[in-house]
Design an enzyme around this catalytic site. Sequence first.
Site, short mmCIF file in Angstrom:
data_model
loop_
_atom_site.label_atom_id
_atom_site.label_comp_id
_atom_site.label_asym_id
_atom_site.label_seq_id
_atom_site.Cartn_x
_atom_site.Cartn_y
_atom_site.Cartn_z
N HIS A 60 0.84 -1.22 0.00
CA HIS A 60 0.00 0.00 0.00
C HIS A 60 0.87 1.25 0.00
O HIS A 60 1.51 1.58 0.99
CB HIS A 60 -0.91 0.00 1.24
CG HIS A 60 -1.93 1.08 1.25
ND1 HIS A 60 -3.28 0.84 1.44
CD2 HIS A 60 -1.83 2.43 1.07
CE1 HIS A 60 -3.95 1.98 1.39
NE2 HIS A 60 -3.09 2.97 1.18
N HIS A 62 1.10 5.40 -2.02
CA HIS A 62 0.56 6.39 -2.98
C HIS A 62 1.74 6.98 -3.74
O HIS A 62 2.37 7.95 -3.29
CB HIS A 62 -0.20 7.49 -2.24
CG HIS A 62 -1.42 7.01 -1.51
ND1 HIS A 62 -2.70 7.25 -1.96
CD2 HIS A 62 -1.55 6.25 -0.39
CE1 HIS A 62 -3.58 6.68 -1.13
NE2 HIS A 62 -2.89 6.08 -0.16
N GLN A 155 -9.90 9.73 -4.29
CA GLN A 155 -9.55 10.42 -3.05
C GLN A 155 -10.67 11.33 -2.52
O GLN A 155 -10.89 11.43 -1.32
CB GLN A 155 -8.27 11.25 -3.25
CG GLN A 155 -7.86 12.10 -2.06
CD GLN A 155 -7.37 11.28 -0.87
OE1 GLN A 155 -6.25 10.83 -0.83
NE2 GLN A 155 -8.25 11.08 0.12
N HIS A 213 -9.84 2.07 0.86
CA HIS A 213 -9.50 2.79 2.08
C HIS A 213 -10.77 2.75 2.93
O HIS A 213 -11.76 3.41 2.59
CB HIS A 213 -9.13 4.24 1.78
CG HIS A 213 -7.74 4.43 1.25
ND1 HIS A 213 -7.32 3.92 0.06
CD2 HIS A 213 -6.67 5.09 1.80
CE1 HIS A 213 -6.04 4.24 -0.12
NE2 HIS A 213 -5.62 4.95 0.91
N GLU A 216 -10.91 4.81 7.70
CA GLU A 216 -9.64 5.41 8.13
C GLU A 216 -9.94 6.66 8.94
O GLU A 216 -9.78 7.79 8.48
CB GLU A 216 -8.74 5.76 6.92
CG GLU A 216 -7.34 6.16 7.37
CD GLU A 216 -6.49 6.76 6.27
OE1 GLU A 216 -7.00 6.98 5.15
OE2 GLU A 216 -5.30 7.03 6.53
N ASP A 312 2.15 3.31 2.94
CA ASP A 312 1.14 4.33 2.62
C ASP A 312 1.81 5.54 1.96
O ASP A 312 1.46 5.91 0.86
CB ASP A 312 0.35 4.75 3.88
CG ASP A 312 -1.04 5.28 3.57
OD1 ASP A 312 -1.49 5.13 2.42
OD2 ASP A 312 -1.69 5.83 4.48
N TRP A 318 0.72 13.73 3.71
CA TRP A 318 0.23 13.04 4.91
C TRP A 318 1.37 12.61 5.83
O TRP A 318 1.15 12.31 7.00
CB TRP A 318 -0.58 11.80 4.49
CG TRP A 318 -1.84 12.17 3.78
CD1 TRP A 318 -3.03 12.48 4.36
CD2 TRP A 318 -2.02 12.29 2.36
NE1 TRP A 318 -3.95 12.78 3.38
CE2 TRP A 318 -3.37 12.67 2.16
CE3 TRP A 318 -1.20 12.12 1.24
CZ2 TRP A 318 -3.90 12.89 0.88
CZ3 TRP A 318 -1.73 12.33 -0.03
CH2 TRP A 318 -3.07 12.72 -0.20
N1 17E Z 1 -5.35 9.47 1.24
C1 17E Z 1 -6.13 8.96 2.22
O1 17E Z 1 -7.36 9.05 2.14
N2 17E Z 1 -5.55 8.33 3.27
C2 17E Z 1 -4.24 8.22 3.34
N3 17E Z 1 -3.70 7.60 4.39
C3 17E Z 1 -3.42 8.76 2.32
C4 17E Z 1 -4.02 9.37 1.28
C5 17E Z 1 -1.96 8.66 2.41
FE FE2 Z 2 -3.58 5.03 1.59
#
Ligand code: 17E
Ligand code: FE2
Length: 420
Positions: A60, A62, A155, A213, A216, A312, A318
């Site tokens: 995982h 980005h 996103q 995702h 989170e 990640d 982030w």
């Molecule tokens: N976008 C998101 O929604 N959550 C994350 N942890 C990252 C990007 C890195």
């Molecule tokens: Fe992510």
Amino acid sequence: MYDLLLRHGRLLQAGGTIAAMDLAIQQGTIVAIAPQIEAPATLELDLQGQLISPPFVESHIHLDSALTVGEPRWNQSGTLFEGIEIWRDRKQSLSLEDVKTRAVETLKQQAMQGVLFVRSHADVSETSLIALQGLLEVRDAVKDWITLQVVAFPQDGIYGSPQNDYLIETAMEMGADAVGGIPHYELTREDGVKSVHRIFALAEKYDRLIDIHCDEIDDDQSRFLEVVVACAMRTDMGSRVTASHTTAFGSYNNAYAFKLLGLLRRTELNFIANPLINITLQGRTDTYPKRRGVTRVKELWQQGMNVSFGHDCIQDPWYSMGTGNMLDVASMGLHVCQMTGTAEIDACYDMVTWHGAKTLNVSDRYGVEVGKPANVIVLDAHDRYDALRRRATVRYVISQGNLLAHTDAPKPVWHRDNAN
Ligand code: 17E
Ligand code: FE2
């Protein structure tokens, strides 16, 4: 005549047994593994008892945002939401060249440290789809030395703006390997549920993997994992589905968590925790006691679910840190999830190797076995525990039968000459 012969290694096998072995490679394939192989080879490496392991798997990351930290500004609050805002500004100025250069640079950083399989998310909620296009081109450009999977990741939510549903389907048509989602960020609970159903419909229509995702957030009311589980059960797609992050699982009350664990046992769902990110992004609205914001890795693993660990982020809106070294990730996972028993420590190593391969659905071509593609790393370590504790150096990286990178072992020199 072999192309490459590894002599005097100690081979780490699935399940953890270690045996002194030589290993021979021909035309990109592992052709022999035996205590002693007597044959000439174009290149011979004497491993002097170092550990032979299958490569690390980055399940995982980005890559579209990697190496953009500080652009256009630093994430001062450290929250997921400020990160998304900053990325929304940064992605206005994406170009194919920009995405590809940073992605390849990051992949090289990781490959030099033994990562040969990667799953990356590509944001598909900007209308140009440049992030996706760039990563699909990179997937092709690097395929001779690293396997890259690309997830179409909305996103800003599939229903966050009118064009996003069309964009994610276009991403499937362009050839993304997997469909992603972000139900906890959709505008309403109903939109979140609808998005999970849409993701499964797209995966079935285009025959793709799923990596969502999911939950989170520290909100104990964020309960999209149960929707993912129900869809996985009804479609029988479980082994092709991954729930990433699921940090809210760490905040659920035990009665509900117990029910959920029971449902999970009926699926082959994969889980990814990203310990470096989860421990820094979550808990931001807490005072004290402050939650760790990580999913129930130990309990999931104990009941036989497939769990892997990912970075990640590497230097993005982030997370400003990150080196690409999977042993850093596994070490943070070990600490944050309190995986300190002997079998638990070994499991943390497996979460950045075998378990990651299972998540990516590449187990059939992963592993150090005769007949498999010759993707192998050599660690300056005695066993999994030693590798994790010392973040052992990856001495050799062999990709598809070729020596891709090597690193000399660090040699500290003691300058005080008497005994004390
Ligand atoms: N976008 C998101 O929604 N959550 C994350 N942890 C990252 C990007 C890195
Ligand atoms: Fe992510």
